[in-house]
Design a protein around this motif. Structure first.
Motif, PDB file in Angstrom:
ATOM      1  N   LEU A 244       0.826  -1.209   0.000  1.00 52.98           N
ATOM      2  CA  LEU A 244       0.000   0.000   0.000  1.00 52.98           C
ATOM      3  C   LEU A 244       0.859   1.257   0.000  1.00 52.98           C
ATOM      4  N   LEU A 245       2.038   1.190   0.605  1.00 53.68           N
ATOM      5  CA  LEU A 245       2.936   2.343   0.562  1.00 53.68           C
ATOM      6  C   LEU A 245       3.404   2.615  -0.867  1.00 53.68           C
ATOM      7  N   VAL A 246       3.768   1.552  -1.590  1.00 49.73           N
ATOM      8  CA  VAL A 246       4.161   1.721  -2.990  1.00 49.73           C
ATOM      9  C   VAL A 246       2.985   2.233  -3.818  1.00 49.73           C
ATOM     10  N   LEU A 247       1.792   1.716  -3.542  1.00 52.48           N
ATOM     11  CA  LEU A 247       0.606   2.178  -4.263  1.00 52.48           C
ATOM     12  C   LEU A 247       0.310   3.639  -3.970  1.00 52.48           C
ATOM     13  N   LEU A 248       0.545   4.056  -2.739  1.00 51.56           N
ATOM     14  CA  LEU A 248       0.341   5.461  -2.389  1.00 51.56           C
ATOM     15  C   LEU A 248       1.343   6.363  -3.107  1.00 51.56           C
ATOM     16  N   ILE A 249       2.568   5.893  -3.270  1.00 52.85           N
ATOM     17  CA  ILE A 249       3.552   6.656  -4.049  1.00 52.85           C
ATOM     18  C   ILE A 249       3.088   6.798  -5.496  1.00 52.85           C
ATOM     19  N   GLY A 250       2.555   5.705  -6.050  1.00 50.01           N
ATOM     20  CA  GLY A 250       2.029   5.777  -7.410  1.00 50.01           C
ATOM     21  C   GLY A 250       0.872   6.745  -7.544  1.00 50.01           C
ATOM     22  N   LEU A 251       0.002   6.802  -6.542  1.00 48.79           N
ATOM     23  CA  LEU A 251      -1.114   7.742  -6.579  1.00 48.79           C
ATOM     24  C   LEU A 251      -0.617   9.186  -6.528  1.00 48.79           C
ATOM     25  N   CYS A 252       0.360   9.446  -5.676  1.00 52.01           N
ATOM     26  CA  CYS A 252       0.894  10.817  -5.591  1.00 52.01           C
ATOM     27  C   CYS A 252       1.549  11.240  -6.901  1.00 52.01           C
ATOM     28  N   LEU A 253       2.267  10.321  -7.554  1.00 55.35           N
ATOM     29  CA  LEU A 253       2.868  10.654  -8.844  1.00 55.35           C
ATOM     30  C   LEU A 253       1.814  10.821  -9.932  1.00 55.35           C
ATOM     31  N   ALA A 254       0.702  10.110  -9.831  1.00 60.92           N
ATOM     32  CA  ALA A 254      -0.362  10.251 -10.831  1.00 60.92           C
ATOM     33  C   ALA A 254      -1.087  11.582 -10.709  1.00 60.92           C
ATOM     34  N   VAL A 255      -1.160  12.116  -9.489  1.00 57.80           N
ATOM     35  CA  VAL A 255      -1.881  13.383  -9.290  1.00 57.80           C
ATOM     36  C   VAL A 255      -1.136  14.550  -9.942  1.00 57.80           C
ATOM     37  N   ILE A 256       0.200  14.484 -10.008  1.00 53.31           N
ATOM     38  CA  ILE A 256       0.984  15.620 -10.523  1.00 53.31           C
ATOM     39  C   ILE A 256       0.664  15.926 -11.979  1.00 53.31           C
ATOM     40  N   PRO A 257       0.765  14.973 -12.925  1.00 53.16           N
ATOM     41  CA  PRO A 257       0.423  15.325 -14.314  1.00 53.16           C
ATOM     42  C   PRO A 257      -1.043  15.649 -14.511  1.00 53.16           C
ATOM     43  N   LEU A 258      -1.927  15.008 -13.738  1.00 55.12           N
ATOM     44  CA  LEU A 258      -3.349  15.332 -13.862  1.00 55.12           C
ATOM     45  C   LEU A 258      -3.629  16.769 -13.441  1.00 55.12           C
ATOM     46  N   THR A 259      -3.012  17.195 -12.352  1.00 54.41           N
ATOM     47  CA  THR A 259      -3.217  18.572 -11.886  1.00 54.41           C
ATOM     48  C   THR A 259      -2.700  19.577 -12.902  1.00 54.41           C
ATOM     49  N   ILE A 260      -1.522  19.310 -13.462  1.00 57.05           N
ATOM     50  CA  ILE A 260      -0.956  20.239 -14.448  1.00 57.05           C
ATOM     51  C   ILE A 260      -1.827  20.305 -15.699  1.00 57.05           C
ATOM     52  N   SER A 261      -2.287  19.146 -16.177  1.00 57.61           N
ATOM     53  CA  SER A 261      -3.101  19.142 -17.394  1.00 57.61           C
ATOM     54  C   SER A 261      -4.461  19.800 -17.193  1.00 57.61           C
ATOM     55  N   MET A 262      -5.023  19.710 -15.989  1.00 56.43           N
ATOM     56  CA  MET A 262      -6.338  20.302 -15.752  1.00 56.43           C
ATOM     57  C   MET A 262      -6.265  21.786 -15.409  1.00 56.43           C
ATOM     58  N   ALA A 263      -5.149  22.241 -14.841  1.00 59.77           N
ATOM     59  CA  ALA A 263      -5.090  23.620 -14.356  1.00 59.77           C
ATOM     60  C   ALA A 263      -4.278  24.551 -15.245  1.00 59.77           C
ATOM     61  N   HIS A 264      -3.344  24.029 -16.045  1.00 58.76           N
ATOM     62  CA  HIS A 264      -2.423  24.904 -16.775  1.00 58.76           C
ATOM     63  C   HIS A 264      -2.510  24.755 -18.294  1.00 58.76           C
ATOM     64  N   ILE A 265      -2.674  23.546 -18.797  1.00 62.51           N
ATOM     65  CA  ILE A 265      -2.718  23.352 -20.251  1.00 62.51           C
ATOM     66  C   ILE A 265      -4.111  23.701 -20.760  1.00 62.51           C
ATOM     67  N   PRO A 266      -4.223  24.529 -21.792  1.00 65.87           N
ATOM     68  CA  PRO A 266      -5.555  24.881 -22.325  1.00 65.87           C
ATOM     69  C   PRO A 266      -6.268  23.647 -22.852  1.00 65.87           C
ATOM     70  N   SER A 267      -7.561  23.583 -22.600  1.00 70.45           N
ATOM     71  CA  SER A 267      -8.359  22.449 -23.063  1.00 70.45           C
ATOM     72  C   SER A 267      -8.611  22.551 -24.563  1.00 70.45           C
ATOM     73  N   SER A 268      -8.850  21.390 -25.163  1.00 67.83           N
ATOM     74  CA  SER A 268      -9.082  21.352 -26.610  1.00 67.83           C
ATOM     75  C   SER A 268     -10.381  22.064 -26.965  1.00 67.83           C
ATOM     76  N   LYS A 269     -10.341  22.787 -28.068  1.00 70.08           N
ATOM     77  CA  LYS A 269     -11.537  23.508 -28.553  1.00 70.08           C
ATOM     78  C   LYS A 269     -12.308  22.716 -29.587  1.00 70.08           C
ATOM     79  N   ALA A 270     -11.773  21.558 -30.010  1.00 74.44           N
ATOM     80  CA  ALA A 270     -12.434  20.774 -31.049  1.00 74.44           C
ATOM     81  C   ALA A 270     -13.156  19.550 -30.499  1.00 74.44           C
ATOM     82  N   CYS A 271     -12.945  19.200 -29.242  1.00 70.67           N
ATOM     83  CA  CYS A 271     -13.577  18.003 -28.688  1.00 70.67           C
ATOM     84  C   CYS A 271     -13.640  18.130 -27.178  1.00 70.67           C
ATOM     85  N   GLY A 272     -14.448  17.269 -26.586  1.00 67.70           N
ATOM     86  CA  GLY A 272     -14.517  17.191 -25.138  1.00 67.70           C
ATOM     87  C   GLY A 272     -15.545  18.114 -24.522  1.00 67.70           C
TER      88      GLY A 272
END
Length: 722
Positions: free
Chosen positions: A603-631
């Motif tokens: 579970l400790l290793v899994l928690l490390i994986g979760l923390c690393l997964a949150v970093i790119p998700l946060t950057i993509s949702m808060a900083h990269i502009p969303s697509s204007k052609a889909c979604g």
């Protein structure tokens, strides 16, 4: 013997009668005439007297010694007597005779209660029994209960914990899929198939250039037969237009009869919900394992006692597994003694030896960093090459070239994950660590390597998405020419990683484990097979593999909403594949992973994986502009912009409350209160630890008191015989 000395004898021991023998009178007179009281000679009294500088004179004169065990016993008996009416006797750590006596007292007290109190007592007992029976029935509904118990009986609890961990991931991904299905997919399906009287809400884009809304899917025409295989393995073509990927949900809402369902907000909340659920679930399970791990690793002497007197695994029924458990216990004891030897060796090191070993470790860690940097750079170059050549027409390339280009990042990541553990295992032998620390450090390096490769891939894609030539990003905010719907293409990369990882696991079992088993069975006389041996079921490596797949699922679930369902099916198949491989092709490793630490480590290793997964998700949702052609976020600059838009529709009072809660004026006092609460629990934990230390010292003093009393009693009996 005096009354004070007689009262100091253990309970149940027959007291010596003063007139039973003539010599007893002289013995009693000797004790009474001694200047120092008999009880004051006890080791526990002397220890307390050394710690206390001011003992009351009446305690010195009377010689009474207040033993903590006596006060604890009386306090415990009082607690049991008070809670006898409301608590079950089963929970108390008492022997059978004392429990029977308490049950008789409880039945006697029932006769003097009123009818209302008796009814409450009986109803409470009935409800408790019902809950116990219901809890017992739910254990029979556990997934793979018999299979996991059978594995534990044949191979021990270490390997059993791996399959239990795999079952936990299956349930976790199933719950994540249900959250996404209920919040995102179900409203769309109800409207699309006319199940309810609802319709889609499409808000026209404002202040957006028409070029940003262009999204070419794929060219129609003659399609080769292998194109469907490529589409199935890479997520392109016909799969790109399905609900598997982000681009399919180009809807601003679903209008029902009485309300309008905000699909963009639901899409964002589903991501936050499954991340929060994963965090809480992992923390809840890891706390239970941390308690056991903390208790068992508190003291080395206690660890030895646990291994010698309570280290046997009673789930084992096979003689070969029993022999293996014997060997495992011997190995753990040897490992503990080796760690003690290394600790003693470290304490005896000279300054020159210390400088030499730390210089060597610094050099070897530089090599480790160089290996990691080389792997990350290879993944970066492979991702750029794959993205630049993916836009070629399919008919200009052959089937193998297509798959190689599409799966080039996945292939490089897999090779890096295969090569680096071998290099790390070689390097760690020269760093002169203890055996336990060697295993932990190697596993942590492999964890960082496996999980960081995913982040490198995502960040490389992000850099390609936001980088443009000739200022072409100013129009849409991202590279619309290469990535018209960049969220879908990131989801395709996660989909390819998931599929390729699954193929590698199946191929390794079918084309490596089974042939190796056959060669080891029928060609055991070959020297190569004697050196190679039979395949071992390495628990840490298998755990890192499924944690790697789960991290891919966490990152990709935002870009590919059905990826948790694929992960659920994948882990179910992996369970049966690993079970068959374990039973028929593998043997447990003689250096077994310690079952006491396994669940917490997983579970400790899994928690490390979760923390690393949150970093790119946060950057993509808060900083990269969303697509204007889909979604669903075509009318928002970023994904997170949906939250302020939703808050602006609230009443003014509720808006003020939300803005106040999210302001610095609320955050700073809240943070201070959280720190105070944390400091309180830290102080409370320190106090509990000191109490535990005192109780251990008290147990030691009790044993010394018993030895002292037995020695005095033996001397008194010898004097009486003489």
């Amino acid at each position: 013997m005096s009354e004070a000395s007689a009262s100091a004898l253990p309970p149940g021991r027959p007291r010596r009668q003063p007139f039973a023998h003539p010599e007893s009178l002289s013995l009693e007179s000797d004790f009474c005439s001694s200047p120092v009281n008999f009880l004051q000679e006890l080791p526990s009294y002397r220890s307390i007297a050394r710690k206390r500088t001011n003992i009351p004179s009446r305690d010195k004169q009377s010689g009474t010694l207040l033993k903590p065990t006596d006060s604890y016993t009386s306090q415990r008996e009082g607690e049991i007597a008070e809670n006898l009416n409301s608590q079950s006797i089963r929970k108390y750590a008492l022997n059978i005779s004392e429990k029977r006596r308490l049950r008789e007292i409880q039945e006697t007290q029932m006769k003097y209660l009123s009818e209302w109190d008796q009814w409450k007592r009986y109803s409470s007992k009935s409800w408790t029994r019902f809950l116990e029976k219901a809890r017992e029935m739910t254990t029979h509904l556990e997934l793979w209960r018999e299979d996991i118990r059978s594995i534990g009986g044949k191979f021990g609890t270490g390997i059993q914990s791996y399959f239990s961990f795999l079952r936990f991931l299956v349930l976790l991904n199933l719950v994540i899929f249900l959250i996404i299905f209920m919040l995102v997919l179900l409203p769309k399906l109800l409207t699309e198939y006319k199940v309810t009287n609802s319709s889609f809400v499409l808000i026209p884009a404002k202040d957006i250039d028409i070029q940003c809304t262009v999204y070419p899917i794929s060219s129609s025409g003659l399609i080769y037969f292998y194109s469907y295989i490529i589409d199935l393995l890479s997520g392109t073509g016909f799969l790109e237009e399905t609900c598997l990927f982000y681009g399919h949900y180009t809807i601003d809402g679903v209008k029902f009869q009485n309300f309008t369902y905000d699909l963009p907000l639901a899409y964002l909340l589903s991501t936050i919900a499954y991340l929060a659920l994963s965090l809480l679930w992992i923390v809840k399970r890891s706390v239970e394992g941390f308690k056991i791990n903390l208790i068992r690793s508190e003291e080395h002497f206690q660890s030895y006692c646990n291994k010698i007197f309570a280290g046997w695994d009673f789930c084992i029924t096979s003689q070969s597994m029993a022999d293996l458990k014997h060997g495992s216990l011997r190995y753990e004891l040897r490992a503990d003694l080796e760690e003690e030897r290394i600790r003693q060796k470290i304490a005896e090191r000279t300054s020159q030896e210390t400088i030499r070993i730390y210089s060597l470790r610094l050099f070897l860690n530089c090599i480790v960093l160089a290996v990691l940097a080389a792997c990350f750079y290879a993944i970066y170059r492979a991702t750029i090459f794959s993205q630049e050549h993916m836009k070629k027409e399919i008919d200009k390339m052959i089937f193998g070239e297509n798959l190689l280009i599409l799966y080039l990042p996945s292939i490089v990541i897999t090779l890096a994950n295969f090569i680096t553990p071998v290099i790390f295992a070689r390097i760690i032998h020269y760093e002169d660590y203890s055996p336990g620390f060697e295993i932990r450090l190697t596993i942590l390096r492999c964890v960082f390597m496996r999980l960081a490769t995913i982040c490198v891939l995502v960040f490389t894609l992000g850099s390609k998405i936001t980088s443009c030539d000739n200022n072409s990003c100013e129009l849409c905010g991202y590279n619309q020419k290469l990535y018209p719907c960049w969220e879908t293409q990131v989801g395709q990369e996660m989909y390819k990683l998931m599929i390729f990882d699954f193929i590698i696991i199946l191929a390794g079992t079918l084309f490596v484990d089974f042939p190796r088993k056959l060669l080891g069975t029928y060609c055991s006389s070959w020297k190569l097979m004697q050196c190679w041996g039979q395949q071992e079921f390495a628990i840490p490596d298998n755990v890192l593999g499924i944690v790697y797949g789960q991290t891919i699922c966490w990152i990709g679930a935002f870009f590919s909403p059905l990826l948790p369902a694929i992960a659920t099916v994948k882990f179910i198949i992996i369970f049966y594949v690993k079970e068959v491989s374990l039973l028929h092709t593998c043997r447990p490793s003689p250096r077994q992973f310690r079952a006491s630490n396994s669940n917490f480590f997983f579970l400790l290793v899994l928690l490390i994986g979760l923390c690393l997964a949150v970093i790119p998700l946060t950057i993509s949702m808060a900083h990269i502009p969303s697509s204007k052609a889909c979604g669903p976020f075509t009318n928002s600059n970023t994904t997170w912009e949906v939250v302020p838009k939703t808050v602006s529709t609230f009443p003014s009072s509720l808006q003020s409350l939300v803005y106040g809660v999210t302001s610095e004026a609320f955050a700073v006092p809240f943070f201070m209160i959280i720190c105070l609460v944390m400091f309180y629990f830290i102080a409370l934990a320190g106090a509990h630890k000191r109490v535990v230390v005192q109780l251990r010292e008290q147990l030691s003093l009790e044993s010394r008191d018993k030895r002292y009393l037995i020695q005095k009693l033996t001397e008194a009996q010898r004097d009486m015989r003489n």
